[in-house]
Design a protein around this motif. Structure first.
Motif, PDB file in Angstrom:
ATOM      1  N   TYR A   1       0.853  -1.189   0.000  1.00 33.40           N
ATOM      2  CA  TYR A   1       0.000   0.000   0.000  1.00 33.40           C
ATOM      3  C   TYR A   1       0.892   1.244   0.000  1.00 33.40           C
ATOM      4  CZ  TYR A   1      -3.965  -2.958   1.431  1.00 33.40           C
ATOM      5  OH  TYR A   1      -4.950  -3.916   1.491  1.00 33.40           O
TER       6      TYR A   1
ATOM      7  N   PHE B   1      -4.185   0.868  -1.937  1.00 35.34           N
ATOM      8  CA  PHE B   1      -3.707  -0.414  -2.447  1.00 35.34           C
ATOM      9  C   PHE B   1      -2.839  -0.235  -3.686  1.00 35.34           C
ATOM     10  CE2 PHE B   1      -3.790  -4.837  -3.493  1.00 35.34           C
ATOM     11  CZ  PHE B   1      -3.976  -4.907  -4.864  1.00 35.34           C
TER      12      PHE B   1
ATOM     13  N   TYR C   1     -17.514  -6.237   3.909  1.00 33.86           N
ATOM     14  CA  TYR C   1     -16.714  -6.516   5.099  1.00 33.86           C
ATOM     15  C   TYR C   1     -15.980  -5.236   5.458  1.00 33.86           C
ATOM     16  CZ  TYR C   1     -13.834  -9.333   8.278  1.00 33.86           C
ATOM     17  OH  TYR C   1     -13.243  -9.885   9.389  1.00 33.86           O
TER      18      TYR C   1
ATOM     19  N   LEU D   1     -13.532  -3.034   8.439  1.00 29.59           N
ATOM     20  CA  LEU D   1     -12.531  -3.199   9.489  1.00 29.59           C
ATOM     21  C   LEU D   1     -12.159  -1.838  10.044  1.00 29.59           C
ATOM     22  CD1 LEU D   1     -11.589  -4.906   6.678  1.00 29.59           C
ATOM     23  CD2 LEU D   1     -10.151  -6.021   8.363  1.00 29.59           C
TER      24      LEU D   1
ATOM     25  N   TYR E   1      -8.754  -0.110  11.876  1.00 32.33           N
ATOM     26  CA  TYR E   1      -7.350  -0.229  12.225  1.00 32.33           C
ATOM     27  C   TYR E   1      -6.965   0.973  13.075  1.00 32.33           C
ATOM     28  CZ  TYR E   1      -6.121  -4.100   9.060  1.00 32.33           C
ATOM     29  OH  TYR E   1      -6.002  -5.322   8.442  1.00 32.33           O
TER      30      TYR E   1
ATOM     31  N   PRO F   1      -0.389   0.263  10.796  1.00 30.82           N
ATOM     32  CA  PRO F   1      -1.747   0.080  11.309  1.00 30.82           C
ATOM     33  C   PRO F   1      -1.903  -1.295  11.962  1.00 30.82           C
ATOM     34  CG  PRO F   1      -1.766   0.919   9.049  1.00 30.82           C
ATOM     35  CD  PRO F   1      -0.365   0.518   9.342  1.00 30.82           C
TER      36      PRO F   1
ATOM     37  N   PHE G   1      -4.776  -4.075  13.381  1.00 29.26           N
ATOM     38  CA  PHE G   1      -6.182  -4.457  13.308  1.00 29.26           C
ATOM     39  C   PHE G   1      -6.843  -4.337  14.673  1.00 29.26           C
ATOM     40  CE2 PHE G   1      -9.987  -6.503  12.195  1.00 29.26           C
ATOM     41  CZ  PHE G   1     -10.272  -7.459  13.176  1.00 29.26           C
TER      42      PHE G   1
ATOM     43  N   SER H   1     -13.630  -5.951  13.344  1.00 29.14           N
ATOM     44  CA  SER H   1     -14.237  -6.001  12.022  1.00 29.14           C
ATOM     45  C   SER H   1     -15.711  -6.375  12.137  1.00 29.14           C
ATOM     46  CB  SER H   1     -13.513  -7.015  11.134  1.00 29.14           C
ATOM     47  OG  SER H   1     -13.640  -8.322  11.668  1.00 29.14           O
TER      48      SER H   1
ATOM     49  N   PHE I   1      -8.334   4.209  11.344  1.00 28.34           N
ATOM     50  CA  PHE I   1      -8.713   4.091   9.945  1.00 28.34           C
ATOM     51  C   PHE I   1      -9.855   3.097   9.813  1.00 28.34           C
ATOM     52  CE2 PHE I   1      -5.495   6.531   7.836  1.00 28.34           C
ATOM     53  CZ  PHE I   1      -4.357   6.441   8.629  1.00 28.34           C
TER      54      PHE I   1
ATOM     55  N   LYS J   1     -13.875  -3.903   2.158  1.00 26.34           N
ATOM     56  CA  LYS J   1     -13.528  -4.742   1.023  1.00 26.34           C
ATOM     57  C   LYS J   1     -14.789  -5.368   0.458  1.00 26.34           C
ATOM     58  CE  LYS J   1     -11.227  -8.602   1.847  1.00 26.34           C
ATOM     59  NZ  LYS J   1     -12.087  -9.759   1.538  1.00 26.34           N
TER      60      LYS J   1
ATOM     61  N   GLN K   1      -9.419  -8.825  -2.401  1.00 29.72           N
ATOM     62  CA  GLN K   1      -8.487  -8.888  -1.275  1.00 29.72           C
ATOM     63  C   GLN K   1      -8.035  -7.509  -0.808  1.00 29.72           C
ATOM     64  OE1 GLN K   1      -8.262 -11.786   0.057  1.00 29.72           O
ATOM     65  NE2 GLN K   1      -9.482 -12.602  -1.639  1.00 29.72           N
ATOM     66  N   LYS K   2      -8.076  -6.541  -1.698  1.00 26.86           N
ATOM     67  CA  LYS K   2      -7.552  -5.248  -1.305  1.00 26.86           C
ATOM     68  C   LYS K   2      -8.500  -4.543  -0.349  1.00 26.86           C
ATOM     69  CE  LYS K   2      -9.438  -2.451  -5.091  1.00 26.86           C
ATOM     70  NZ  LYS K   2      -9.087  -1.597  -6.263  1.00 26.86           N
ATOM     71  N   LEU K   3      -7.901  -3.800   0.563  1.00 25.58           N
ATOM     72  CA  LEU K   3      -8.666  -2.966   1.484  1.00 25.58           C
ATOM     73  C   LEU K   3      -8.724  -1.549   0.930  1.00 25.58           C
ATOM     74  CD1 LEU K   3      -7.202  -4.126   4.924  1.00 25.58           C
ATOM     75  CD2 LEU K   3      -9.351  -4.826   3.847  1.00 25.58           C
TER      76      LEU K   3
ATOM     77  N   PHE L   1      -9.298   2.199   2.232  1.00 23.63           N
ATOM     78  CA  PHE L   1      -9.220   2.903   3.511  1.00 23.63           C
ATOM     79  C   PHE L   1      -9.838   4.294   3.428  1.00 23.63           C
ATOM     80  CE2 PHE L   1      -6.477   0.467   6.365  1.00 23.63           C
ATOM     81  CZ  PHE L   1      -5.909  -0.457   5.509  1.00 23.63           C
ATOM     82  N   GLY L   2     -10.335   4.753   4.583  1.00 18.47           N
ATOM     83  CA  GLY L   2     -10.679   6.152   4.737  1.00 18.47           C
ATOM     84  C   GLY L   2      -9.433   6.952   5.056  1.00 18.47           C
TER      85      GLY L   2
END
Lengths: 113, 112
Positions: free
Chosen positions: A35, A45, B32, B34, B36, B44, B46, B49, B89, B93, B98-100, B102-103
């Motif tokens: 990332y 990403f 989904y 999450l 962080y 970050p 975890f 979630s 954060f 997803k 697979q990629k997250l 983020f805000g």
């Protein structure tokens, strides 16, 4: 056990130089992610691997960015001919399998002058 | 196109009170979510979630609420402690991806 390790922690490059950023994932983790985090923003990403296979590189901003994970463990993110807009923190994450929680390293802060 | 938004860059809360961090998303395919937590000079970590089939998930002092119709989630921390001071954060997803995403993050400061 050891977490995700990234090196170097800080890198200063002159514009036009090539850089290589290393990521050592948690032992046994199948998936590895890269990332990019610009100042004041959330991580974005870049690419991910399952073992040695690069399954998604849709986030790489240009063909100057290249990532590899030849033996399914350590990964290297290479940036050729760096530009000022490449300045950011580059984060690596790994997960035991696809879909699992991603565990992040501390990142490499790249400054391009 | 910011698909995940945290509209509050910072939040200050007194120790012992409740902290509420908010997150909005635009992509209805997200299933989904999450949270962080990030300390300075660290990656970050975890926190908690929630799947889109639930509307609440609780873990100790941390509870995440999901309102799918409003495309909104929130993280509640109660009681807040000084060690909770960090950047939080929100991430999301889609199924099969697979990629997250983020805000931008919210910096939480807990005052003694």
């Amino acid at each position: 056990g050891a977490g995700v390790s990234q090196s170097p922690r800080y890198k200063v490059a002159k514009r036009g130089q090539d850089v290589a950023l290393r990521c050592d994932p948690i032992s046994g983790h199948v998936s590895l992610f890269w990332y990019q985090q610009a100042l004041g923003q959330g991580p974005e990403f870049l690419t991910y691997f399952q073992n040695e296979a690069q399954l998604d590189k849709s986030g790489l901003p240009s063909d100057r960015f290249f990532a590899e994970r030849p033996e399914g463990s350590v990964s290297t993110l290479k940036i050729q001919r760096t530009q000022q807009e490449d300045s950011a923190v580059y984060l690596c994450a790994s997960s035991p399998t696809l879909g699992d929680i991603q565990y992040f390293g501390a990142g490499t802060r790249l400054s391009v002058l | 196109d910011q698909q995940v938004k945290q509209n509050s860059p910072s939040l200050s809360v007194q120790e012992g009170r409740i902290s509420i961090l908010n997150c909005d998303y635009t992509n209805s395919m997200f299933d989904y979510f999450l949270w962080y937590k990030k300390y300075p000079a660290e990656g970050p970590t975890f926190l908690i979630s929630i799947s889109s089939i639930k509307d609440k998930n609780e873990d100790g002092r941390f509870t995440v609420f999901l309102n799918k119709s409003a495309k909104h989630l929130s993280l509640h921390i109660v009681p807040s402690q000084p060690g909770d001071s960090a950047v939080y954060f929100c991430a999301a997803k889609t199924q099969g991806a697979q990629k997250l995403v983020f805000g931008q993050g919210t910096r939480l400061t807990i005052n003694p």
